[in-house]
Design a protein around this motif. Structure first.
Motif, PDB file in Angstrom:
ATOM      1  N   GLY A  59       1.425 -11.389 -36.645  1.00  9.48           N
ATOM      2  CA  GLY A  59       1.676 -12.691 -36.078  1.00  9.48           C
ATOM      3  C   GLY A  59       2.354 -12.604 -34.675  1.00  9.48           C
ATOM      4  N   ASP A  60       2.368 -11.478 -34.208  1.00 10.89           N
ATOM      5  CA  ASP A  60       2.790 -11.481 -32.616  1.00 10.89           C
ATOM      6  C   ASP A  60       1.826 -11.652 -31.768  1.00 10.89           C
ATOM      7  N   SER A  61       2.005 -12.185 -30.751  1.00 13.29           N
ATOM      8  CA  SER A  61       1.422 -12.206 -29.230  1.00 13.29           C
ATOM      9  C   SER A  61       2.107 -11.529 -28.132  1.00 13.29           C
ATOM     10  N   PHE A  62       1.369 -11.000 -27.267  1.00  7.02           N
ATOM     11  CA  PHE A  62       2.016 -10.426 -26.242  1.00  7.02           C
ATOM     12  C   PHE A  62       1.169 -10.585 -24.936  1.00  7.02           C
ATOM     13  N   THR A  63       1.680 -10.687 -23.771  1.00  5.77           N
ATOM     14  CA  THR A  63       0.647 -11.072 -22.382  1.00  5.77           C
ATOM     15  C   THR A  63       0.801  -9.842 -21.367  1.00  5.77           C
ATOM     16  N   ALA A  64      -0.098  -9.691 -20.613  1.00  5.13           N
ATOM     17  CA  ALA A  64      -0.252  -8.708 -19.851  1.00  5.13           C
ATOM     18  C   ALA A  64      -0.937  -9.031 -18.778  1.00  5.13           C
ATOM     19  N   ARG A  65      -0.964  -8.332 -17.596  1.00  2.86           N
ATOM     20  CA  ARG A  65      -1.927  -8.438 -16.407  1.00  2.86           C
ATOM     21  C   ARG A  65      -3.053  -7.920 -16.599  1.00  2.86           C
ATOM     22  N   PHE A  66      -3.231  -6.547 -17.107  1.00  2.00           N
ATOM     23  CA  PHE A  66      -4.431  -5.904 -17.428  1.00  2.00           C
ATOM     24  C   PHE A  66      -4.586  -5.654 -19.054  1.00  2.00           C
ATOM     25  N   PHE A  67      -5.720  -5.550 -19.228  1.00  2.00           N
ATOM     26  CA  PHE A  67      -6.038  -5.258 -20.915  1.00  2.00           C
ATOM     27  C   PHE A  67      -7.135  -4.011 -21.047  1.00  2.00           C
ATOM     28  N   VAL A  68      -6.711  -3.172 -21.515  1.00  2.00           N
ATOM     29  CA  VAL A  68      -7.563  -1.870 -21.467  1.00  2.00           C
ATOM     30  C   VAL A  68      -7.960  -1.421 -22.905  1.00  2.00           C
ATOM     31  N   MET A  69      -9.139  -1.440 -23.250  1.00  2.00           N
ATOM     32  CA  MET A  69      -9.822  -1.094 -24.483  1.00  2.00           C
ATOM     33  C   MET A  69      -9.899   0.592 -24.552  1.00  2.00           C
ATOM     34  N   ALA A  70      -8.881   1.490 -25.149  1.00  2.00           N
ATOM     35  CA  ALA A  70      -8.946   2.517 -25.300  1.00  2.00           C
ATOM     36  C   ALA A  70      -9.208   2.842 -26.660  1.00  2.00           C
ATOM     37  N   THR A  71     -10.310   2.278 -27.102  1.00  2.00           N
ATOM     38  CA  THR A  71     -10.592   2.259 -28.768  1.00  2.00           C
ATOM     39  C   THR A  71     -11.825   3.604 -29.109  1.00  2.00           C
ATOM     40  N   GLY A  72     -12.243   4.232 -27.839  1.00  2.00           N
ATOM     41  CA  GLY A  72     -13.082   5.260 -28.266  1.00  2.00           C
ATOM     42  C   GLY A  72     -14.466   5.016 -28.574  1.00  2.00           C
ATOM     43  N   CYS A  73     -15.620   5.976 -28.215  1.00  2.00           N
ATOM     44  CA  CYS A  73     -16.802   5.659 -28.337  1.00  2.00           C
ATOM     45  C   CYS A  73     -17.343   5.733 -29.873  1.00  2.00           C
ATOM     46  N   LEU A  74     -16.510   6.691 -30.660  1.00  2.00           N
ATOM     47  CA  LEU A  74     -17.065   6.969 -32.087  1.00  2.00           C
ATOM     48  C   LEU A  74     -15.845   6.747 -32.941  1.00  2.00           C
ATOM     49  N   SER A  75     -15.310   5.400 -33.167  1.00  2.00           N
ATOM     50  CA  SER A  75     -14.421   4.946 -33.881  1.00  2.00           C
ATOM     51  C   SER A  75     -14.582   3.899 -34.671  1.00  2.00           C
ATOM     52  N   LYS A  76     -15.759   3.039 -34.570  1.00  2.00           N
ATOM     53  CA  LYS A  76     -16.101   2.013 -35.574  1.00  2.00           C
ATOM     54  C   LYS A  76     -16.907   2.582 -36.642  1.00  2.00           C
ATOM     55  N   TYR A  77     -16.511   2.803 -37.698  1.00  2.00           N
ATOM     56  CA  TYR A  77     -17.386   3.325 -38.789  1.00  2.00           C
ATOM     57  C   TYR A  77     -18.415   2.593 -39.488  1.00  2.00           C
TER      58      TYR A  77
END
Length: 573
Positions: free
Chosen positions: A165-183
């Motif tokens: 339920g939380d929300s946060f704001t930022a200047r930059f958004f970085v997806m560091a989720t990897g290439c082989l992580s979505k099963y």
């Protein structure tokens, strides 16, 4: 509110199976951010998703460069894909001393790797040690999932909402989720009906599972499965391996390390900081610079044998044109086929285990004892020859019209690679466009790092970067250093919004596709269902090669050129 409902059969640590139904909102249901929240100063300079190799280095670089950062991680620990993928036999296919950070030299001086190739527990321990030593965990919110990320055009900020339920704001958004992580768990009719234990290699029980005396089915023969199968075979009463497409498997020639041995090697650490970044694959592979046509054919084969005996991916260094010269590639492929025939005693079984597509067009696999496992009396191969399993029943599986009764099913069915993790998060850019819409016909990016229409968003080792075709740790470090340099440049020059230029993105995507089509990862891959082209996921576009195939050297030169020219191809305002 539109929803997506998924039913997954999982297993608890005690081995009992259960069926879990999960419901998530679609991107159409992502609410607009509250005006007050959107207009306020951002909570952080950077919000990063994922706390594996990428996320941890992103936090460290933020600290050293004076950026505030919050990292959101769905697991209850650091590790990323190495936290989730703890199946039997799980280990890296890059040697442990090379599959480690260049910047964490304090840890390198004291950390003891137990094997030549790091096992999952070792890699997990290494990352945990790094996170503690450099005080990175203070900026990570664990056991939390991102449910939406929206770009606010008025403020140039990102607002990221989580499942608590939380929300946060930022200047930059970085997806560091990897290439082989979505099963990737295939939807096979009747999965919920199975009365035995259902397990997935992703999210395998931390305490392990005893297969002793049980009848086990392993679905899949990719890089995960070829490590799992020999381990399960050691104790299972019967092991049925369901193979859709055979794999080329290199021997690891893995060896344990002497715990009393002094492991820190200053020369290795220096090589990682210099020469590693000047190699096409980011690994210490002895390259032969002579094209195949200029080599003596027998000498080439003799060299392949030498490299085979050394273990690992050294075979790829036999000629600089293995991935573009189909004649050369076929010689390498036939070398592997001969090895299979020499190892597997039953000729019919050896034939079923033999691939007939270009070597390397599917992910290279490393394992010790994989082909030898099929000489065991308790192991049976079920060659599906490209077909799918027809159904899961209460007692087992139905394939090619025959039911196989088993006690356990292990789904070693791979990943929705390169794009899956990014597209699993509802991300909205300018004008409300979603990343799913943007990539509906296949990914487009600028340098594998940015996407037009999604300002101030970066994708670490994203599609159309070398990533999975090189040492991932080396690729990660390169990307994060480039990203933070870009952020510093914006800060120093009074720029608040960075967006990939649509024309530059189109040109990079065209170059990526043109180079890809000249290699074995292009049309030469045929019907091998390679995830390098997304072909392992039903409905996923397969018209382009997902990683950049021009090599890490060419790629690094391009990024250096972009940076030298004040980040050409990026609109900065």
């Amino acid at each position: 509110m539109p929803t997506i409902t998924e039913t997954t059969t999982t297993v608890a640590a005690d081995g009992t199976s259960s069926t879990v139904t999960t419901t998530s909102t679609t991107e159409a249901a992502v609410p607009a951010p509250a005006p007050a929240l959107a207009a306020a100063p951002p909570d952080y300079d950077i919000i990063c998703v994922g706390a594996g190799f990428s996320g941890l280095y992103m936090i460290h670089k933020a600290h050293t460069e004076g950026f505030s950062i919050k990292c959101i991680e769905s697991a209850d620990e650091v590790g990323g894909t190495w936290s989730w993928n703890r199946y039997p036999g799980a280990k890296c296919d890059v040697e442990s001393k090379q599959y480690s950070y260049t910047w964490a030299e304090d840890v390198a001086k004291t950390f003891k790797w137990e094997h030549r190739y790091g096992r999952q527990p070792e890699i997990q321990k290494y990352l945990d040690t790094v996170a503690d030593h450099y005080d990175l965990k203070k900026d990570i919110q664990f056991s939390t999932r991102v449910v939406s990320a929206c770009y606010i055009e008025e403020s140039g900020h990102w607002i990221v909402s989580t499942d608590d339920g939380d929300s946060f704001t930022a200047r930059f958004f970085v997806m560091a989720t990897g290439c082989l992580s979505k099963y990737n768990l295939p939807k096979i009719p009747g999965m919920a009906n199975f009365r035995g234990r259902s397990l997935t290699t992703h999210g395998f029980p931390k305490d392990g599972v005893d297969f002793g005396g049980r009848r086990v089915a392993v679905i899949g023969t990719g890089s995960t499965a070829v490590q799992t199968i020999p381990e399960v075979a050691k104790t299972a009463a019967e092991l049925f391996v369901f193979q859709r497409t055979p794999a080329y498997v290199c021997p690891a020639m893995d060896t344990p390390r002497d715990p009393a041995e002094e492991q820190y090697d200053a020369k290795v650490e220096e090589w990682k900081k210099t020469n590693q970044r000047e190699t096409g694959f980011g690994m210490d592979i002895e390259p032969n610079p002579t094209p195949y046509a200029e080599q003596d054919p027998q000498a080439f084969l003799d060299d392949l044998e030498r490299r085979w005996q050394l273990g690992g991916f050294g075979v790829i260094g036999g000629a600089p044109d293995i991935v573009v010269n189909l004649e050369c590639n076929e010689v390498v492929a036939e070398f592997f086929r001969k090895k299979i025939r020499e190892t597997v005693k039953d000729p019919k079984l050896a034939d079923d285990l033999t691939p007939h597509y270009a070597w390397g067009c599917k992910r290279g696999c490393i394992s010790d004892g994989y082909y030898e496992t099929f000489n065991r009396e308790n192991v049976k191969l079920v060659p599906l020859k490209g077909k799918s399993i027809e159904a899961i029943t209460e007692k087992g599986l139905v394939a090619l019209g025959k039911e196989y009764e088993v006690d356990d099913i292990v789904y070693a069915t791979g990943f929705d690679a390169m794009t899956g993790a990014v597209m699993s998060v509802p991300i909205r850019g300018k004008g409300g466009i979603t990343i799913k819409d943007k990539w509906a016909e296949g990914p487009e990016s600028y340098l594998g790092l940015m996407v037009s229409g999604f300002p101030n968003m970066f994708t670490i080792t994203g599609p159309q970067s070398p990533s999975v075709l090189t040492n991932m740790v080396s690729a990660i470090e390169h990307h994060i250093e480039w990203i933070t340099d870009c952020m510093k440049w914006a800060r120093d020059n009074g720029k608040t919004v960075l967006e990939a230029d649509a024309q530059a993105e189109m040109e990079w995507s065209a170059l990526n596709n043109a180079i890809g089509d000249m290699t074995i990862w292009g049309p030469a891959c045929g019907n091998a269902n390679s995830w390098y082209r997304g072909a392992n996921i039903p409905g996923k576009p397969t018209g382009t090669v997902l990683p950049f195939c021009g090599g890490a050297i060419m790629y690094r030169e391009k990024l250096a050129e972009v940076e030298k020219n004040n980040y050409a191809g990026i609109q900065a305002t």
